[in-house]
Design a protein around this motif. Sequence first.
Motif, PDB file in Angstrom:
ATOM      1  N   UNK A  20       3.985   2.152 -11.658  1.00 32.75           N
ATOM      2  CA  UNK A  20       3.606   2.775 -12.705  1.00 32.75           C
ATOM      3  C   UNK A  20       3.956   3.732 -13.891  1.00 32.75           C
ATOM      4  N   UNK A  21       5.153   4.097 -13.991  1.00 32.77           N
ATOM      5  CA  UNK A  21       6.017   5.235 -14.256  1.00 32.77           C
ATOM      6  C   UNK A  21       7.223   4.737 -15.144  1.00 32.77           C
ATOM      7  N   UNK A  22       7.144   2.879 -14.220  1.00 27.65           N
ATOM      8  CA  UNK A  22       8.261   2.910 -15.202  1.00 27.65           C
ATOM      9  C   UNK A  22       7.032   1.942 -15.933  1.00 27.65           C
ATOM     10  N   UNK A  23       6.130   1.208 -15.749  1.00 29.08           N
ATOM     11  CA  UNK A  23       5.170   0.423 -17.049  1.00 29.08           C
ATOM     12  C   UNK A  23       4.661   2.182 -18.147  1.00 29.08           C
ATOM     13  N   UNK A  24       4.566   2.791 -18.045  1.00 28.19           N
ATOM     14  CA  UNK A  24       4.511   4.020 -18.572  1.00 28.19           C
ATOM     15  C   UNK A  24       5.815   4.088 -19.346  1.00 28.19           C
ATOM     16  N   UNK A  25       6.847   4.001 -18.992  1.00 30.94           N
ATOM     17  CA  UNK A  25       7.814   4.852 -19.644  1.00 30.94           C
ATOM     18  C   UNK A  25       8.477   3.237 -20.858  1.00 30.94           C
ATOM     19  N   UNK A  74      -7.460  -0.449  -9.132  1.00 30.49           N
ATOM     20  CA  UNK A  74      -8.233  -1.371  -7.711  1.00 30.49           C
ATOM     21  C   UNK A  74      -7.612  -0.609  -6.348  1.00 30.49           C
ATOM     22  N   UNK A  75      -8.714  -0.102  -5.973  1.00 32.87           N
ATOM     23  CA  UNK A  75      -9.304   0.414  -4.931  1.00 32.87           C
ATOM     24  C   UNK A  75      -8.540   0.470  -3.982  1.00 32.87           C
ATOM     25  N   UNK A  76      -8.530  -1.220  -3.262  1.00 33.16           N
ATOM     26  CA  UNK A  76      -7.990  -1.712  -2.500  1.00 33.16           C
ATOM     27  C   UNK A  76      -6.393  -1.351  -1.878  1.00 33.16           C
ATOM     28  N   UNK A  77      -6.148  -0.557  -2.720  1.00 30.44           N
ATOM     29  CA  UNK A  77      -4.442   0.681  -3.009  1.00 30.44           C
ATOM     30  C   UNK A  77      -4.603   1.192  -1.539  1.00 30.44           C
ATOM     31  N   UNK A  78      -5.867   1.996  -1.705  1.00 30.09           N
ATOM     32  CA  UNK A  78      -6.259   2.939  -0.503  1.00 30.09           C
ATOM     33  C   UNK A  78      -6.899   3.149   0.411  1.00 30.09           C
ATOM     34  N   UNK A  79      -7.665   1.865   0.452  1.00 27.56           N
ATOM     35  CA  UNK A  79      -8.930   1.330   1.566  1.00 27.56           C
ATOM     36  C   UNK A  79      -9.613   2.758   1.538  1.00 27.56           C
ATOM     37  N   UNK A  80      -9.495   3.388   2.797  1.00 24.87           N
ATOM     38  CA  UNK A  80     -10.420   4.619   3.229  1.00 24.87           C
ATOM     39  C   UNK A  80      -9.835   6.064   3.511  1.00 24.87           C
ATOM     40  N   UNK A  81      -8.284   5.744   2.809  1.00 26.73           N
ATOM     41  CA  UNK A  81      -8.059   7.030   2.905  1.00 26.73           C
ATOM     42  C   UNK A  81      -8.450   7.834   1.566  1.00 26.73           C
ATOM     43  N   UNK A  96       1.130  -1.120   0.160  1.00 26.21           N
ATOM     44  CA  UNK A  96       0.062  -0.138   0.174  1.00 26.21           C
ATOM     45  C   UNK A  96       0.965   1.447  -0.088  1.00 26.21           C
ATOM     46  N   UNK A  97       2.216   1.047  -0.745  1.00 27.30           N
ATOM     47  CA  UNK A  97       3.053   2.470  -0.116  1.00 27.30           C
ATOM     48  C   UNK A  97       2.949   2.832  -1.979  1.00 27.30           C
ATOM     49  N   UNK A  98       2.518   4.167  -1.633  1.00 26.02           N
ATOM     50  CA  UNK A  98       1.632   4.723  -2.500  1.00 26.02           C
ATOM     51  C   UNK A  98       2.938   5.466  -3.193  1.00 26.02           C
ATOM     52  N   UNK A 158      -7.063  10.808   0.240  1.00 26.12           N
ATOM     53  CA  UNK A 158      -5.940  11.406  -0.781  1.00 26.12           C
ATOM     54  C   UNK A 158      -5.193  10.700  -0.938  1.00 26.12           C
ATOM     55  N   UNK A 159      -4.995   9.164  -0.381  1.00 27.10           N
ATOM     56  CA  UNK A 159      -4.749   8.076  -1.920  1.00 27.10           C
ATOM     57  C   UNK A 159      -5.402   7.871  -2.859  1.00 27.10           C
ATOM     58  N   UNK A 160      -6.818   7.692  -2.111  1.00 29.02           N
ATOM     59  CA  UNK A 160      -8.263   7.561  -3.677  1.00 29.02           C
ATOM     60  C   UNK A 160      -7.949   7.805  -4.449  1.00 29.02           C
ATOM     61  N   UNK A 161      -7.496   9.593  -3.942  1.00 27.91           N
ATOM     62  CA  UNK A 161      -7.911  10.828  -5.017  1.00 27.91           C
ATOM     63  C   UNK A 161      -6.046  10.715  -5.712  1.00 27.91           C
ATOM     64  N   UNK A 162      -4.757  10.643  -5.216  1.00 22.48           N
ATOM     65  CA  UNK A 162      -3.810  10.380  -5.861  1.00 22.48           C
ATOM     66  C   UNK A 162      -4.109   8.990  -7.033  1.00 22.48           C
TER      67      UNK A 162
END
Length: 353
Positions: free
Chosen positions: A66-71, A84-91, A57-59, A93-97
């Motif tokens: 994600x940057x590596x995949x795009x590159x 996958x929203x489970x990365x952010x759970x109920x956070x 869950x380390x954003x 700010x994390x969901x927005x990022x």
Amino acid sequence: METLEEMGQNGRHLKPTTVTLVLMRLQFAGHFSLGFRLRMLSQQRRIAQNFVTPPGENLSALRNLFKALVYTGSPETAAQLSRMQHWAKDDFQAQQRLQKMHADALLMTGRAEPYCAYAETVREQAPLPGEGRMAELVTGNRVAVVGPAETGDRLGELIDSYDVVVRPRYQPEFLAAHPETMGSRTDIAYYSGFDMDEFLTQAEEAVDRGDLQLVNARPFTHATHAHLGHRWLRFYRHDFSLCYSGAQLGIQRMVYDLLQFEPSEICIFNSDFYTGARMFSEGWRPVDRFGPGSHINDIVAAHDIKADFEFTQALMKTGIGLPPEVGPRVMRAAVSSMGTDFSILSRAAVPER
């Protein structure tokens, strides 16, 4: 490069900071293709490492993945993972990022509407000075983004025919010397951190005369200049983008910012993406080569020119396949022919080579 590839085959690798230093030295010496290859190998390794040690869950770690995949040419995979929203759970700010990273990944596939929707939501949630004026100038209008390169084009009259003319910096003396190639108007100017102290007073005077409408400044300059309270000074956002290193180069960064306000058209003029014999047209900057204290060093030290060109190619796709209610976002590049191997870069960056 032979030594590094042999090391990789034997399971030995340099630390990322060392790879970065080697990469910069290769490109400062004019070996851009080798630098691009080394960066590609390092990003492929980053992706492989995430199969061994998932980012959890380390954003920040997710963003690097994600940057590596795009590159490496897999923005669709980055877009799928970022949903996958489970990365952010109920956070919140994390969901927005995550939503922003998802939008950026889709932008690399030619889909602009998620990025525009995200940007509009953020502007409503946390409005910043100057954004209303930016929307007035850009939304629904034809926008010319004009670089300072000598491409051989003589399109000054065409540039001036656009609803809005956008440039890096406001430099009227330079335009007066090149009307046939550069046009004459500047409605919106983007300033780098280097230019704020030197040119901001001139910009204020131009606004007072009505010759300039708005100045956009880099986010990191907010702390030192926001207290001035200029109604014509906007600090644009660049949160959690998936660009390889910090932010795109000037022209691409400007187009990326303008796109969120949904202009009817963006056309890039006088930009050869650093593939010409000179960095800029004569008179734009006093120095156009690498060296101590040169602004040009930033091109290698903080950016990846090949990734920026591919980003431009992705932006050019945003007018394809959009639903009618979104409106056209046709992106054209009025530039000289562009090779994909960037072999000419060595002549631009290091003239003696």
